[in-house]
Scaffold this motif. Structure first.
Motif, mmCIF file in Angstrom:
data_model
loop_
_atom_site.group_PDB
_atom_site.id
_atom_site.type_symbol
_atom_site.label_atom_id
_atom_site.label_comp_id
_atom_site.label_asym_id
_atom_site.label_seq_id
_atom_site.Cartn_x
_atom_site.Cartn_y
_atom_site.Cartn_z
ATOM 1 N N GLU A 36 93.855 -36.476 27.260
ATOM 2 C CA GLU A 36 92.630 -37.492 27.909
ATOM 3 C C GLU A 36 91.440 -36.696 28.832
ATOM 4 O O GLU A 36 90.419 -37.063 28.755
ATOM 5 N N ASP A 37 92.180 -36.205 29.390
ATOM 6 C CA ASP A 37 90.963 -35.468 30.636
ATOM 7 C C ASP A 37 89.794 -34.418 30.012
ATOM 8 O O ASP A 37 88.802 -34.351 30.033
ATOM 9 N N ALA A 38 90.798 -33.599 29.155
ATOM 10 C CA ALA A 38 89.345 -33.174 27.734
ATOM 11 C C ALA A 38 89.131 -33.706 27.038
ATOM 12 O O ALA A 38 87.261 -33.410 26.705
ATOM 13 N N LEU A 39 88.634 -34.547 26.448
ATOM 14 C CA LEU A 39 88.195 -35.868 26.314
ATOM 15 C C LEU A 39 87.204 -36.132 26.884
ATOM 16 O O LEU A 39 85.886 -36.457 25.966
ATOM 17 N N ALA A 40 87.254 -36.003 27.877
ATOM 18 C CA ALA A 40 86.551 -36.261 28.513
ATOM 19 C C ALA A 40 85.092 -35.780 28.705
ATOM 20 O O ALA A 40 83.904 -36.375 29.203
ATOM 21 N N ALA A 41 85.856 -35.188 29.399
ATOM 22 C CA ALA A 41 85.557 -33.724 29.578
ATOM 23 C C ALA A 41 84.628 -33.672 28.446
ATOM 24 O O ALA A 41 83.337 -33.054 28.191
ATOM 25 N N GLY A 42 84.452 -33.514 27.356
ATOM 26 C CA GLY A 42 83.587 -33.347 26.390
ATOM 27 C C GLY A 42 84.042 -31.599 25.808
ATOM 28 O O GLY A 42 82.869 -31.254 24.777
ATOM 29 N N ASP A 43 84.905 -30.938 26.205
ATOM 30 C CA ASP A 43 85.160 -29.638 25.280
ATOM 31 C C ASP A 43 86.100 -29.747 24.649
ATOM 32 O O ASP A 43 87.180 -29.923 24.513
ATOM 33 N N LYS A 44 85.774 -29.387 22.894
ATOM 34 C CA LYS A 44 86.089 -29.680 21.893
ATOM 35 C C LYS A 44 87.217 -28.488 21.978
ATOM 36 O O LYS A 44 87.858 -28.771 21.401
ATOM 37 N N SER A 45 87.114 -27.271 22.626
ATOM 38 C CA SER A 45 88.283 -26.284 22.462
ATOM 39 C C SER A 45 89.202 -26.523 23.304
ATOM 40 O O SER A 45 90.417 -26.315 22.929
ATOM 41 N N GLN A 46 89.109 -27.162 24.312
ATOM 42 C CA GLN A 46 90.147 -27.400 25.250
ATOM 43 C C GLN A 46 90.439 -28.987 24.989
ATOM 44 O O GLN A 46 91.957 -28.741 24.966
ATOM 45 N N ALA A 47 89.482 -29.908 23.943
ATOM 46 C CA ALA A 47 90.727 -30.636 23.437
ATOM 47 C C ALA A 47 91.470 -30.855 22.617
ATOM 48 O O ALA A 47 92.832 -31.360 22.392
ATOM 49 N N GLN A 48 90.941 -29.288 21.730
ATOM 50 C CA GLN A 48 91.848 -29.158 20.182
ATOM 51 C C GLN A 48 93.753 -28.410 21.040
ATOM 52 O O GLN A 48 94.167 -28.403 20.281
ATOM 53 N N ALA A 49 93.518 -27.758 22.147
ATOM 54 C CA ALA A 49 94.052 -26.774 22.588
ATOM 55 C C ALA A 49 95.715 -27.952 23.166
ATOM 56 O O ALA A 49 96.613 -27.766 22.453
ATOM 57 N N ALA A 50 94.793 -28.994 23.859
ATOM 58 C CA ALA A 50 95.566 -29.852 24.534
ATOM 59 C C ALA A 50 96.231 -30.767 23.451
ATOM 60 O O ALA A 50 97.438 -31.140 23.029
ATOM 61 N N PHE A 51 95.424 -30.652 22.270
ATOM 62 C CA PHE A 51 96.131 -32.129 20.944
ATOM 63 C C PHE A 51 97.422 -31.020 20.176
ATOM 64 O O PHE A 51 98.023 -31.539 20.159
#
Length: 92
Positions: A36-51
C-alpha cells in the motif's frame, strides 16, 4: 474451566493455534502495508517488488487456513490491477 484431560488438551491446542494464526495474519498485514505504501508513493518498480513478496504470503495464509481462498483471490486481483494501473498512468 475444563475438567477432563481431553478438554484441557483442547485448550492448549487452541491457544497454540491462535498464536500461530495471529502471527501469520500480522505478517500478511505487514506485507500488505508495504504494498500500500509503494502504491501510494506511485513507485511502480517498488510496488511490483512488494506485490511479488506479498503474493506468496497470501497464498501461504490460504494453505494454513488463516484466510479464505476466495478472499485472497479477490484481494490479489484488485491489488494486481492497481499495480498495473500505476504503470499505465506513469507512462501516459
Amino acid at each position: 474451566m475444563a475438567n477432563t484431560p481431553s478438554a484441557r488438551k483442547r485448550i492448549r491446542q487452541t491457544e497454540k493455534r491462535n498464536a500461530r494464526n495471529t502471527a501469520r495474519r500480522s505478517r500478511v498485514r505487514t506485507f500488505l502495508r508495504k504494498l500500500e505504501d509503494a502504491l501510494a508513493a506511485g513507485d511502480k518498480s517498488q510496488a511490483q517488488a512488494a506485490f511479488q513478496a506479498f503474493q506468496p504470503e497470501m497464498m501461504r495464509a490460504v494453505t494454513k487456513g488463516v484466510l479464505h481462498a476466495n478472499t485472497v483471490g479477490r484481494k490479489l486481483s484488485r491489488l494486481s490491477a492497481r499495480v498495473k494501473a500505476l504503470g499505465a498512468t506513469a507512462q501516459g
